[in-house]
Write an enzyme that holds these catalytic residues in place. Sequence first.
Site, PDB file in Angstrom:
ATOM      1  N   ASN A 101      42.655  43.807  36.275  1.00 59.74           N
ATOM      2  CA  ASN A 101      43.621  42.708  36.127  1.00 59.74           C
ATOM      3  C   ASN A 101      44.551  42.546  37.328  1.00 59.74           C
ATOM      4  OD1 ASN A 101      45.644  40.906  34.507  1.00 59.74           O
ATOM      5  ND2 ASN A 101      46.835  42.692  35.150  1.00 59.74           N
ATOM      6  N   SER A 153      39.999  33.633  37.885  1.00 65.68           N
ATOM      7  CA  SER A 153      40.930  32.505  37.695  1.00 65.68           C
ATOM      8  C   SER A 153      40.125  31.210  37.740  1.00 65.68           C
ATOM      9  CB  SER A 153      41.955  32.490  38.833  1.00 65.68           C
ATOM     10  OG  SER A 153      42.650  31.254  38.845  1.00 65.68           O
ATOM     11  N   TYR A 166      43.294  33.173  47.820  1.00 64.54           N
ATOM     12  CA  TYR A 166      43.221  33.527  46.395  1.00 64.54           C
ATOM     13  C   TYR A 166      41.938  32.958  45.761  1.00 64.54           C
ATOM     14  CZ  TYR A 166      45.064  33.921  41.560  1.00 64.54           C
ATOM     15  OH  TYR A 166      45.264  34.209  40.223  1.00 64.54           O
ATOM     16  N   ALA A 169      38.987  34.987  46.859  1.00 65.60           N
ATOM     17  CA  ALA A 169      38.944  36.293  46.183  1.00 65.60           C
ATOM     18  C   ALA A 169      38.492  36.133  44.735  1.00 65.60           C
ATOM     19  CB  ALA A 169      40.327  36.944  46.230  1.00 65.60           C
ATOM     20  N   LYS A 170      39.015  35.117  44.043  1.00 62.83           N
ATOM     21  CA  LYS A 170      38.692  34.933  42.626  1.00 62.83           C
ATOM     22  C   LYS A 170      37.246  34.443  42.445  1.00 62.83           C
ATOM     23  CE  LYS A 170      42.548  36.301  40.747  1.00 62.83           C
ATOM     24  NZ  LYS A 170      42.590  37.571  40.018  1.00 62.83           N
TER      25      LYS A 170
HETATM   26  P1  NAI Z   1      51.921  39.320  37.848  1.00 62.24           P
HETATM   27  O1  NAI Z   1      52.269  39.120  39.260  1.00 62.24           O
HETATM   28  O2  NAI Z   1      52.934  39.005  36.792  1.00 62.24           O
HETATM   29  O3  NAI Z   1      51.418  40.829  37.611  1.00 62.24           O
HETATM   30  C1  NAI Z   1      50.488  41.411  38.470  1.00 62.24           C
HETATM   31  C2  NAI Z   1      50.373  42.892  38.185  1.00 62.24           C
HETATM   32  O4  NAI Z   1      49.475  43.465  39.124  1.00 62.24           O
HETATM   33  C3  NAI Z   1      51.694  43.629  38.312  1.00 62.24           C
HETATM   34  O5  NAI Z   1      51.720  44.675  37.361  1.00 62.24           O
HETATM   35  C4  NAI Z   1      51.600  44.241  39.719  1.00 62.24           C
HETATM   36  O6  NAI Z   1      52.391  45.382  39.880  1.00 62.24           O
HETATM   37  C5  NAI Z   1      50.114  44.572  39.751  1.00 62.24           C
HETATM   38  N1  NAI Z   1      49.569  44.762  41.091  1.00 62.24           N
HETATM   39  C6  NAI Z   1      49.603  43.909  42.139  1.00 62.24           C
HETATM   40  N2  NAI Z   1      48.998  44.458  43.195  1.00 62.24           N
HETATM   41  C7  NAI Z   1      48.562  45.689  42.813  1.00 62.24           C
HETATM   42  C8  NAI Z   1      47.879  46.738  43.454  1.00 62.24           C
HETATM   43  N3  NAI Z   1      47.511  46.648  44.728  1.00 62.24           N
HETATM   44  N4  NAI Z   1      47.597  47.860  42.757  1.00 62.24           N
HETATM   45  C9  NAI Z   1      47.966  47.964  41.474  1.00 62.24           C
HETATM   46  N5  NAI Z   1      48.622  47.011  40.801  1.00 62.24           N
HETATM   47  C10 NAI Z   1      48.922  45.885  41.473  1.00 62.24           C
HETATM   48  O7  NAI Z   1      50.587  38.491  37.603  1.00 62.24           O
HETATM   49  P2  NAI Z   1      49.918  37.895  36.261  1.00 62.24           P
HETATM   50  O8  NAI Z   1      50.247  36.468  36.185  1.00 62.24           O
HETATM   51  O9  NAI Z   1      50.188  38.781  35.111  1.00 62.24           O
HETATM   52  O10 NAI Z   1      48.380  37.987  36.674  1.00 62.24           O
HETATM   53  C11 NAI Z   1      47.506  39.023  36.287  1.00 62.24           C
HETATM   54  C12 NAI Z   1      46.109  38.671  36.756  1.00 62.24           C
HETATM   55  O11 NAI Z   1      45.718  37.417  36.205  1.00 62.24           O
HETATM   56  C13 NAI Z   1      45.988  38.527  38.275  1.00 62.24           C
HETATM   57  O12 NAI Z   1      44.739  39.017  38.693  1.00 62.24           O
HETATM   58  C14 NAI Z   1      46.068  37.029  38.461  1.00 62.24           C
HETATM   59  O13 NAI Z   1      45.462  36.638  39.653  1.00 62.24           O
HETATM   60  C15 NAI Z   1      45.321  36.548  37.249  1.00 62.24           C
HETATM   61  N6  NAI Z   1      45.600  35.168  36.886  1.00 62.24           N
HETATM   62  C16 NAI Z   1      46.857  34.784  36.520  1.00 62.24           C
HETATM   63  C17 NAI Z   1      47.091  33.473  36.152  1.00 62.24           C
HETATM   64  C18 NAI Z   1      48.425  32.984  35.714  1.00 62.24           C
HETATM   65  O14 NAI Z   1      48.544  31.767  35.467  1.00 62.24           O
HETATM   66  N7  NAI Z   1      49.436  33.831  35.593  1.00 62.24           N
HETATM   67  C19 NAI Z   1      46.009  32.469  36.167  1.00 62.24           C
HETATM   68  C20 NAI Z   1      44.735  33.004  36.568  1.00 62.24           C
HETATM   69  C21 NAI Z   1      44.550  34.301  36.904  1.00 62.24           C
END
Ligand code: NAI
Length: 258
Positions: A101, A153, A166, A169-170
């Site tokens: 995730n 995504s 992004y 990558a996705k």
């Molecule tokens: P967020 O930014 O709120 O949380 C991301 C999490 O990943 C955090 O816990 C952060 O500490 C962790 N993280 C980032 N880089 C890291 C690394 N190198 N090693 C370990 N942990 C790491 O993001 P959100 O919105 O919760 O997104 C979660 C996933 O869902 C991501 O992959 C994002 O791309 C994907 N996503 C989110 C969408 C949205 O609308 N929020 C839409 C589509 C996909």
Amino acid sequence: MDITTEQSAFRADLLSGKTAIVTGASRGIGAAIAHRLCESGANVVLCSRSAESVAQIADTLQSKGYVTYAMAANISEKADVEALIEKTLDQFSQIDILVNNAGITRDMLLMRLKDEDWDAVLQTNLTGTMYCTRAVLRPLIRQKSGRIINISSVVGLVGNAGQANYAAAKAGIIGFTKATAKEVATRGITVNAIAPGFITTDMTAQIPEEHQKQLLELIPLREFGHPEDVADAVCFLASDAARYITGQILQVDGGMVM
Ligand code: NAI
């Protein structure tokens, strides 16, 4: 950070006895996934770069009676990922579910995109997913079962201006999911991806309000998604109910992309 108290739609024994790893579990979608997996009966290892923030979520879950283990691991570092898998096996002797995730954005129009922002996004979102998946395969193959769920995504399907890094990558995660699914299918392992649309988290909070309004118009269900909507899809794909599903991309987007 608070985590939802809204009850899961799934039975508490859906994943009982299973051990899951969730990367990027300190907030947003990852925290909701960890919570839902716990509610479904799994032991959950939560990781993110910051030990403190992930421990906070793990402690909250533990206080509700769930079995969790928190660990700092930067998924873009191979050594951290190997330590994560090793530690999980030490703690729980098995791994059944991996949820890739963790992800970041560094948005910029391509003309002005810096090399380091391209590299960082590819390294975390795509290479990090590869590191975790590769590291978990040996134990999964040994036990002849496992579920890998990658968070892609809709941007990986249709692109988005200002997100070339992004989107690449996705989209890469989608190809990676399908190739890996084919490689490990005969070993009892399924590999699927979820492509969320617009989900309300810290990541999307950065999007200007005016742009958010325009995005809402593009969503047939006329609502932004909640982290729990993605988490419920993860629980389904991790469960026996999804045993005959592999190499698929499940969109959780309110109909945004069809
Ligand atoms: P967020 O930014 O709120 O949380 C991301 C999490 O990943 C955090 O816990 C952060 O500490 C962790 N993280 C980032 N880089 C890291 C690394 N190198 N090693 C370990 N942990 C790491 O993001 P959100 O919105 O919760 O997104 C979660 C996933 O869902 C991501 O992959 C994002 O791309 C994907 N996503 C989110 C969408 C949205 O609308 N929020 C839409 C589509 C996909």
